[in-house]
Scaffold this motif. Structure first.
Motif, PDB file in Angstrom:
ATOM      1  N   ARG A  72     -11.503 -25.854  40.307  1.00 28.84           N
ATOM      2  CA  ARG A  72     -12.330 -27.008  40.476  1.00 28.84           C
ATOM      3  C   ARG A  72     -11.646 -28.243  40.915  1.00 28.84           C
ATOM      4  NH1 ARG A  72     -14.701 -28.519  34.421  1.00 28.84           N
ATOM      5  NH2 ARG A  72     -12.591 -28.345  33.801  1.00 28.84           N
ATOM      6  N   GLY A  73     -12.698 -28.957  41.847  1.00 27.38           N
ATOM      7  CA  GLY A  73     -12.255 -29.998  42.413  1.00 27.38           C
ATOM      8  C   GLY A  73     -11.547 -29.747  43.740  1.00 27.38           C
ATOM      9  N   SER A  74     -11.028 -28.624  44.149  1.00 16.88           N
ATOM     10  CA  SER A  74     -10.579 -28.132  45.470  1.00 16.88           C
ATOM     11  C   SER A  74     -11.130 -27.136  46.131  1.00 16.88           C
ATOM     12  CB  SER A  74      -8.953 -27.991  44.921  1.00 16.88           C
ATOM     13  OG  SER A  74      -8.945 -26.656  44.349  1.00 16.88           O
ATOM     14  N   VAL A  75     -11.995 -26.624  45.527  1.00 18.77           N
ATOM     15  CA  VAL A  75     -12.714 -25.354  46.169  1.00 18.77           C
ATOM     16  C   VAL A  75     -14.393 -25.504  46.140  1.00 18.77           C
ATOM     17  CG1 VAL A  75     -13.294 -23.029  45.970  1.00 18.77           C
ATOM     18  CG2 VAL A  75     -11.041 -23.679  45.786  1.00 18.77           C
ATOM     19  N   ASP A  76     -15.033 -25.306  47.476  1.00 17.79           N
ATOM     20  CA  ASP A  76     -16.360 -25.503  47.624  1.00 17.79           C
ATOM     21  C   ASP A  76     -17.152 -24.242  47.347  1.00 17.79           C
ATOM     22  OD1 ASP A  76     -15.961 -28.205  49.307  1.00 17.79           O
ATOM     23  OD2 ASP A  76     -14.833 -26.947  50.165  1.00 17.79           O
ATOM     24  N   HIS A  77     -16.567 -23.268  47.456  1.00 11.99           N
ATOM     25  CA  HIS A  77     -17.424 -21.949  47.133  1.00 11.99           C
ATOM     26  C   HIS A  77     -16.404 -20.720  46.837  1.00 11.99           C
ATOM     27  CE1 HIS A  77     -21.197 -23.242  48.663  1.00 11.99           C
ATOM     28  NE2 HIS A  77     -20.789 -23.826  49.656  1.00 11.99           N
ATOM     29  N   MET A  78     -16.771 -19.809  46.443  1.00 14.88           N
ATOM     30  CA  MET A  78     -16.048 -18.737  46.061  1.00 14.88           C
ATOM     31  C   MET A  78     -16.850 -17.422  46.170  1.00 14.88           C
ATOM     32  SD  MET A  78     -14.230 -19.654  42.281  1.00 14.88           S
ATOM     33  CE  MET A  78     -15.793 -19.963  41.370  1.00 14.88           C
ATOM     34  N   ILE A  79     -15.820 -16.516  46.666  1.00 16.72           N
ATOM     35  CA  ILE A  79     -16.380 -15.001  46.830  1.00 16.72           C
ATOM     36  C   ILE A  79     -15.598 -14.145  45.677  1.00 16.72           C
ATOM     37  CG2 ILE A  79     -16.391 -12.966  48.416  1.00 16.72           C
ATOM     38  CD1 ILE A  79     -16.249 -14.974  50.843  1.00 16.72           C
ATOM     39  N   VAL A  80     -16.355 -13.668  44.789  1.00 12.86           N
ATOM     40  CA  VAL A  80     -15.692 -12.962  43.621  1.00 12.86           C
ATOM     41  C   VAL A  80     -15.789 -11.399  43.607  1.00 12.86           C
ATOM     42  CG1 VAL A  80     -15.656 -13.097  41.174  1.00 12.86           C
ATOM     43  CG2 VAL A  80     -15.665 -15.161  42.545  1.00 12.86           C
ATOM     44  N   ASN A  81     -14.955 -10.674  43.410  1.00 14.21           N
ATOM     45  CA  ASN A  81     -15.211  -9.229  43.180  1.00 14.21           C
ATOM     46  C   ASN A  81     -14.159  -9.265  41.909  1.00 14.21           C
ATOM     47  OD1 ASN A  81     -14.892  -6.642  42.972  1.00 14.21           O
ATOM     48  ND2 ASN A  81     -14.491  -6.218  44.976  1.00 14.21           N
ATOM     49  N   ALA A  82     -14.822  -9.318  40.658  1.00 14.38           N
ATOM     50  CA  ALA A  82     -14.178  -9.155  39.484  1.00 14.38           C
ATOM     51  C   ALA A  82     -13.962  -7.593  39.109  1.00 14.38           C
ATOM     52  CB  ALA A  82     -15.186  -9.592  38.379  1.00 14.38           C
ATOM     53  N   ALA A  83     -14.439  -6.879  39.867  1.00 14.18           N
ATOM     54  CA  ALA A  83     -14.195  -5.457  39.780  1.00 14.18           C
ATOM     55  C   ALA A  83     -14.572  -5.103  38.334  1.00 14.18           C
ATOM     56  CB  ALA A  83     -12.615  -5.014  39.929  1.00 14.18           C
ATOM     57  N   GLY A  84     -13.820  -4.312  37.527  1.00 20.85           N
ATOM     58  CA  GLY A  84     -14.167  -3.776  36.323  1.00 20.85           C
ATOM     59  C   GLY A  84     -14.547  -5.031  35.262  1.00 20.85           C
ATOM     60  N   TYR A  85     -14.029  -6.266  35.409  1.00 19.70           N
ATOM     61  CA  TYR A  85     -14.288  -7.512  34.707  1.00 19.70           C
ATOM     62  C   TYR A  85     -15.873  -7.952  35.004  1.00 19.70           C
ATOM     63  CZ  TYR A  85      -9.527  -7.789  33.752  1.00 19.70           C
ATOM     64  OH  TYR A  85      -8.172  -7.547  32.975  1.00 19.70           O
ATOM     65  N   SER A  86     -16.409  -7.415  36.207  1.00 19.21           N
ATOM     66  CA  SER A  86     -17.858  -7.813  36.159  1.00 19.21           C
ATOM     67  C   SER A  86     -18.691  -7.435  34.768  1.00 19.21           C
ATOM     68  CB  SER A  86     -18.488  -7.319  37.528  1.00 19.21           C
ATOM     69  OG  SER A  86     -17.657  -7.636  38.497  1.00 19.21           O
ATOM     70  N   HIS A  87     -18.186  -6.206  34.471  1.00 15.64           N
ATOM     71  CA  HIS A  87     -19.149  -5.475  33.386  1.00 15.64           C
ATOM     72  C   HIS A  87     -18.684  -5.718  32.018  1.00 15.64           C
ATOM     73  CE1 HIS A  87     -20.091  -3.564  37.133  1.00 15.64           C
ATOM     74  NE2 HIS A  87     -18.802  -2.997  37.202  1.00 15.64           N
ATOM     75  N   THR A  88     -17.572  -6.401  32.040  1.00 20.44           N
ATOM     76  CA  THR A  88     -17.127  -6.640  30.455  1.00 20.44           C
ATOM     77  C   THR A  88     -16.616  -7.991  30.144  1.00 20.44           C
ATOM     78  OG1 THR A  88     -14.654  -6.236  31.189  1.00 20.44           O
ATOM     79  CG2 THR A  88     -16.069  -4.331  30.368  1.00 20.44           C
ATOM     80  N   SER A  89     -16.613  -8.737  31.149  1.00 18.96           N
ATOM     81  CA  SER A  89     -15.720 -10.290  30.635  1.00 18.96           C
ATOM     82  C   SER A  89     -16.889 -11.389  30.740  1.00 18.96           C
ATOM     83  CB  SER A  89     -14.838 -10.545  32.024  1.00 18.96           C
ATOM     84  OG  SER A  89     -14.037 -11.838  31.412  1.00 18.96           O
ATOM     85  N   ILE A  90     -16.961 -11.629  29.423  1.00 20.53           N
ATOM     86  CA  ILE A  90     -17.931 -12.898  29.011  1.00 20.53           C
ATOM     87  C   ILE A  90     -16.947 -14.178  29.165  1.00 20.53           C
ATOM     88  CG2 ILE A  90     -19.025 -14.137  27.389  1.00 20.53           C
ATOM     89  CD1 ILE A  90     -19.719 -11.224  26.124  1.00 20.53           C
ATOM     90  N   ALA A  91     -15.723 -13.838  29.052  1.00 19.78           N
ATOM     91  CA  ALA A  91     -14.704 -15.291  29.184  1.00 19.78           C
ATOM     92  C   ALA A  91     -14.723 -15.680  30.733  1.00 19.78           C
ATOM     93  CB  ALA A  91     -13.302 -14.648  28.772  1.00 19.78           C
ATOM     94  N   LEU A  92     -14.752 -14.638  31.593  1.00 19.71           N
ATOM     95  CA  LEU A  92     -14.489 -15.038  32.853  1.00 19.71           C
ATOM     96  C   LEU A  92     -15.858 -15.443  33.518  1.00 19.71           C
ATOM     97  CD1 LEU A  92     -13.228 -14.788  35.752  1.00 19.71           C
ATOM     98  CD2 LEU A  92     -13.955 -12.444  36.123  1.00 19.71           C
ATOM     99  N   ARG A  93     -17.001 -14.987  33.006  1.00 19.71           N
ATOM    100  CA  ARG A  93     -18.498 -15.534  33.182  1.00 19.71           C
ATOM    101  C   ARG A  93     -18.458 -17.129  32.820  1.00 19.71           C
ATOM    102  NH1 ARG A  93     -24.147 -14.610  32.931  1.00 19.71           N
ATOM    103  NH2 ARG A  93     -25.112 -16.305  31.937  1.00 19.71           N
ATOM    104  N   ASP A  94     -17.822 -17.323  31.674  1.00 20.89           N
ATOM    105  CA  ASP A  94     -17.873 -18.609  30.955  1.00 20.89           C
ATOM    106  C   ASP A  94     -17.070 -19.629  31.876  1.00 20.89           C
ATOM    107  OD1 ASP A  94     -19.563 -17.848  28.976  1.00 20.89           O
ATOM    108  OD2 ASP A  94     -17.767 -17.856  27.299  1.00 20.89           O
ATOM    109  N   ALA A  95     -16.138 -19.165  32.561  1.00 22.16           N
ATOM    110  CA  ALA A  95     -15.127 -20.031  33.485  1.00 22.16           C
ATOM    111  C   ALA A  95     -15.877 -20.271  34.691  1.00 22.16           C
ATOM    112  CB  ALA A  95     -13.783 -19.171  33.734  1.00 22.16           C
ATOM    113  N   LEU A  96     -16.579 -19.223  35.121  1.00 18.06           N
ATOM    114  CA  LEU A  96     -17.264 -19.750  36.351  1.00 18.06           C
ATOM    115  C   LEU A  96     -18.648 -20.583  35.885  1.00 18.06           C
ATOM    116  CD1 LEU A  96     -17.370 -15.947  37.797  1.00 18.06           C
ATOM    117  CD2 LEU A  96     -16.380 -17.863  38.765  1.00 18.06           C
ATOM    118  N   SER A  97     -19.177 -20.381  34.960  1.00 22.33           N
ATOM    119  CA  SER A  97     -20.266 -21.443  34.769  1.00 22.33           C
ATOM    120  C   SER A  97     -19.621 -22.645  34.555  1.00 22.33           C
ATOM    121  CB  SER A  97     -20.871 -20.845  33.310  1.00 22.33           C
ATOM    122  OG  SER A  97     -21.805 -19.862  33.434  1.00 22.33           O
ATOM    123  N   ALA A  98     -18.309 -22.729  33.692  1.00 22.00           N
ATOM    124  CA  ALA A  98     -17.920 -23.980  33.470  1.00 22.00           C
ATOM    125  C   ALA A  98     -17.356 -24.844  34.528  1.00 22.00           C
ATOM    126  CB  ALA A  98     -16.383 -23.884  32.628  1.00 22.00           C
TER     127      ALA A  98
END
Length: 152
Positions: A72-98
Protein backbone atom coordinates in the motif's frame (compact mmCIF):
# COMPACT_ATOMS: atom_id res chain seq x y z
CA UNK A 1 0.16 6.40 -8.47
CA UNK A 2 1.08 6.34 -12.11
CA UNK A 3 0.44 9.88 -13.32
CA UNK A 4 2.57 10.18 -16.44
CA UNK A 5 4.70 8.13 -18.77
CA UNK A 6 7.85 9.63 -17.23
CA UNK A 7 7.31 7.68 -14.02
CA UNK A 8 7.68 3.95 -13.62
CA UNK A 9 4.66 1.96 -12.53
CA UNK A 10 5.41 -0.46 -9.72
CA UNK A 11 3.89 -3.92 -10.12
CA UNK A 12 4.10 -6.53 -7.39
CA UNK A 13 4.09 -10.12 -8.67
CA UNK A 14 3.00 -12.14 -5.67
CA UNK A 15 3.14 -15.94 -5.66
CA UNK A 16 1.78 -18.29 -3.05
CA UNK A 17 2.55 -21.78 -1.80
CA UNK A 18 4.44 -24.29 -3.91
CA UNK A 19 4.92 -21.88 -6.83
CA UNK A 20 8.63 -22.01 -5.98
CA UNK A 21 8.51 -25.65 -7.16
CA UNK A 22 7.34 -24.83 -10.68
CA UNK A 23 9.27 -26.68 -13.33
CA UNK A 24 9.49 -29.82 -11.25
CA UNK A 25 6.13 -29.91 -9.43
CA UNK A 26 3.48 -31.98 -11.22
CA UNK A 27 4.73 -31.08 -14.72
CA UNK A 28 1.68 -32.77 -16.26
CA UNK A 29 -0.42 -30.00 -14.67
CA UNK A 30 1.99 -27.05 -14.37
CA UNK A 31 4.50 -27.72 -17.14
CA UNK A 32 8.28 -27.44 -17.04
CA UNK A 33 8.62 -23.66 -16.76
CA UNK A 34 10.22 -22.53 -13.50
CA UNK A 35 9.30 -19.46 -11.48
CA UNK A 36 12.68 -17.97 -12.48
CA UNK A 37 11.72 -18.48 -16.15
CA UNK A 38 8.40 -16.70 -15.61
CA UNK A 39 10.15 -13.82 -13.85
CA UNK A 40 12.70 -13.53 -16.69
CA UNK A 41 9.88 -13.36 -19.27
CA UNK A 42 8.11 -10.66 -17.27
CA UNK A 43 11.32 -8.64 -16.92
CA UNK A 44 11.76 -8.70 -20.72
CA UNK A 45 8.20 -7.52 -21.22
CA UNK A 46 8.45 -4.83 -18.54
CA UNK A 47 11.74 -3.50 -19.91
CA UNK A 48 9.95 -2.29 -23.04
CA UNK A 49 7.59 -0.24 -20.87
CA UNK A 50 7.84 1.99 -17.83
CA UNK A 51 7.19 -0.86 -15.40
CA UNK A 52 9.21 -1.81 -12.34
CA UNK A 53 8.53 -5.36 -11.18
CA UNK A 54 8.80 -6.57 -7.60
CA UNK A 55 8.76 -10.36 -7.17
CA UNK A 56 7.70 -12.07 -3.96
CA UNK A 57 6.87 -15.71 -3.21
CA UNK A 58 5.95 -17.33 0.06
CA UNK A 59 4.49 -20.58 1.27
CA UNK A 60 3.15 -18.72 4.31
CA UNK A 61 -0.28 -17.11 4.31
CA UNK A 62 0.80 -14.53 6.88
CA UNK A 63 3.83 -13.50 4.79
CA UNK A 64 1.63 -13.04 1.72
CA UNK A 65 -0.74 -10.86 3.75
CA UNK A 66 2.23 -8.84 5.05
CA UNK A 67 3.46 -8.33 1.46
CA UNK A 68 0.02 -7.10 0.36
CA UNK A 69 -0.19 -4.68 3.29
CA UNK A 70 3.36 -3.40 2.70
CA UNK A 71 2.47 -2.72 -0.95
CA UNK A 72 0.00 0.00 0.00
CA UNK A 73 1.36 3.37 -1.05
CA UNK A 74 4.21 1.99 -3.14
CA UNK A 75 2.64 -0.42 -5.66
CA UNK A 76 0.31 0.55 -8.51
CA UNK A 77 -0.89 -2.91 -9.54
CA UNK A 78 -0.40 -6.53 -8.55
CA UNK A 79 -0.33 -9.88 -10.29
CA UNK A 80 -1.36 -12.50 -7.74
CA UNK A 81 -1.09 -16.26 -7.97
CA UNK A 82 -2.24 -17.18 -4.48
CA UNK A 83 -2.19 -20.87 -5.48
CA UNK A 84 -4.05 -22.99 -2.92
CA UNK A 85 -4.83 -19.90 -0.83
CA UNK A 86 -7.11 -18.70 -3.63
CA UNK A 87 -9.54 -21.39 -2.55
CA UNK A 88 -9.15 -21.09 1.21
CA UNK A 89 -7.95 -17.69 2.42
CA UNK A 90 -10.52 -15.17 3.47
CA UNK A 91 -7.70 -13.36 5.31
CA UNK A 92 -5.74 -12.84 2.08
CA UNK A 93 -8.92 -11.65 0.36
CA UNK A 94 -9.50 -9.16 3.21
CA UNK A 95 -5.94 -7.83 2.86
CA UNK A 96 -6.35 -7.37 -0.90
CA UNK A 97 -9.65 -5.55 -0.33
CA UNK A 98 -8.16 -3.38 2.41
CA UNK A 99 -5.27 -2.04 0.32
CA UNK A 100 -7.46 -1.47 -2.75
CA UNK A 101 -4.60 -2.01 -5.22
CA UNK A 102 -5.91 -3.31 -8.56
CA UNK A 103 -4.76 -6.88 -9.17
CA UNK A 104 -5.04 -9.67 -11.68
CA UNK A 105 -5.46 -13.20 -10.38
CA UNK A 106 -3.43 -15.83 -12.23
CA UNK A 107 -3.79 -19.62 -12.20
CA UNK A 108 -1.42 -21.65 -14.36
CA UNK A 109 -3.85 -24.55 -14.70
CA UNK A 110 -7.50 -24.28 -15.62
CA UNK A 111 -9.03 -24.48 -12.16
CA UNK A 112 -12.41 -25.39 -13.68
CA UNK A 113 -11.00 -28.60 -15.15
CA UNK A 114 -9.67 -29.72 -11.80
CA UNK A 115 -11.10 -30.82 -8.46
CA UNK A 116 -14.39 -29.24 -7.43
CA UNK A 117 -12.84 -27.40 -4.46
CA UNK A 118 -10.61 -25.46 -6.88
CA UNK A 119 -13.59 -24.08 -8.82
CA UNK A 120 -14.16 -21.34 -6.23
CA UNK A 121 -11.70 -18.50 -5.66
CA UNK A 122 -12.12 -16.08 -2.79
CA UNK A 123 -10.17 -13.54 -4.85
CA UNK A 124 -11.90 -13.66 -8.24
CA UNK A 125 -14.74 -11.25 -7.54
CA UNK A 126 -12.42 -8.53 -6.25
CA UNK A 127 -9.76 -9.00 -8.97
CA UNK A 128 -9.58 -6.74 -12.02
CA UNK A 129 -9.46 -9.98 -14.00
CA UNK A 130 -8.72 -13.67 -13.63
CA UNK A 131 -6.51 -15.69 -15.96
CA UNK A 132 -6.86 -19.44 -15.62
CA UNK A 133 -5.50 -22.19 -17.82
CA UNK A 134 -3.08 -20.18 -19.96
CA UNK A 135 -0.02 -21.73 -18.33
CA UNK A 136 2.87 -19.41 -17.46
CA UNK A 137 1.74 -17.03 -20.24
CA UNK A 138 -1.09 -15.98 -17.92
CA UNK A 139 1.43 -13.83 -16.04
CA UNK A 140 2.44 -12.05 -19.26
CA UNK A 141 -1.21 -11.59 -20.17
CA UNK A 142 -1.84 -9.96 -16.80
CA UNK A 143 1.16 -7.66 -17.24
CA UNK A 144 0.01 -6.74 -20.75
CA UNK A 145 -3.41 -5.84 -19.33
CA UNK A 146 -1.75 -3.60 -16.75
CA UNK A 147 0.45 -1.96 -19.39
CA UNK A 148 -2.60 -1.30 -21.57
CA UNK A 149 -4.46 0.17 -18.59
CA UNK A 150 -1.56 2.45 -17.80
CA UNK A 151 -1.17 3.29 -21.51
CA UNK A 152 2.60 2.92 -21.27
Amino acid sequence: MQSSNSQKANVLVLNGPNINLLGTREPDIYGHTSLADIEADLIKLASAHAVQLIFKQSNSESELIDQVQQARGSVDHMIVNAAGYSHTSIALRDALSAVAIPFYEVHISNIYQREQFRHHSYLADIAAGTLSGFGPFGYSMALLAIIKQLKL
